[in-house]
Scaffold this active site. Sequence first.
Site, PDB file in Angstrom:
ATOM      1  N   ASP A  30      -3.785  -0.159  -3.958  1.00  6.97           N
ATOM      2  CA  ASP A  30      -4.966   0.701  -3.845  1.00  6.97           C
ATOM      3  C   ASP A  30      -4.920   1.752  -4.957  1.00  6.97           C
ATOM      4  OD1 ASP A  30      -7.042   1.527  -1.280  1.00  6.97           O
ATOM      5  OD2 ASP A  30      -6.675   3.037  -2.837  1.00  6.97           O
ATOM      6  N   HIS A  99     -11.625  -6.084   3.062  1.00 11.98           N
ATOM      7  CA  HIS A  99     -10.253  -5.824   2.620  1.00 11.98           C
ATOM      8  C   HIS A  99      -9.476  -5.197   3.758  1.00 11.98           C
ATOM      9  CE1 HIS A  99     -12.857  -2.433   1.583  1.00 11.98           C
ATOM     10  NE2 HIS A  99     -11.823  -1.638   1.847  1.00 11.98           N
TER      11      HIS A  99
END
Length: 113
Positions: A30, A99
Amino acid sequence: MNTCIFCKIIEGKAPAKIVYESDQVVAFHDIHPKAPVHILIVPRKHIPRIADLEPEDHGIMGEVIGAAKAVAEQFGVGDGFRLVVNNGAIAGQSVFHIHFHLLAGRCLGWPPG
Ligand code: DGP
């Protein structure tokens, strides 16, 4: 034209630190980590939200969960991690390509905010 940032990452057209790839799933760090380990696990197929899943997609989601297990083991956090999916803007979803957030490496409070 597909402007989805996660599709671009999957296609190699945008940069990301990829940690796992299979036929149906890609995982990468991320860009704004919320824990020492914060990996996004995404199906290659563009599906905007969990709410948009069709029955034919259920197998893909099984692959995503299996990838999450493999990624957790890869990072040595198989005994303690959290998977989070935000569905819809009201739940905090900002990228509309399904996700799973895999979070680990610190104490994770409950309930989440
Ligand atoms: P969510 O808010 O649940 O839709 O999570 C989207 C996450 O995606 C957020 O934690 C930040 C991350 N993100 C957004 N843009 C990029 C990007 O271009 N690259 C990477 N690696 N992560 C991104």
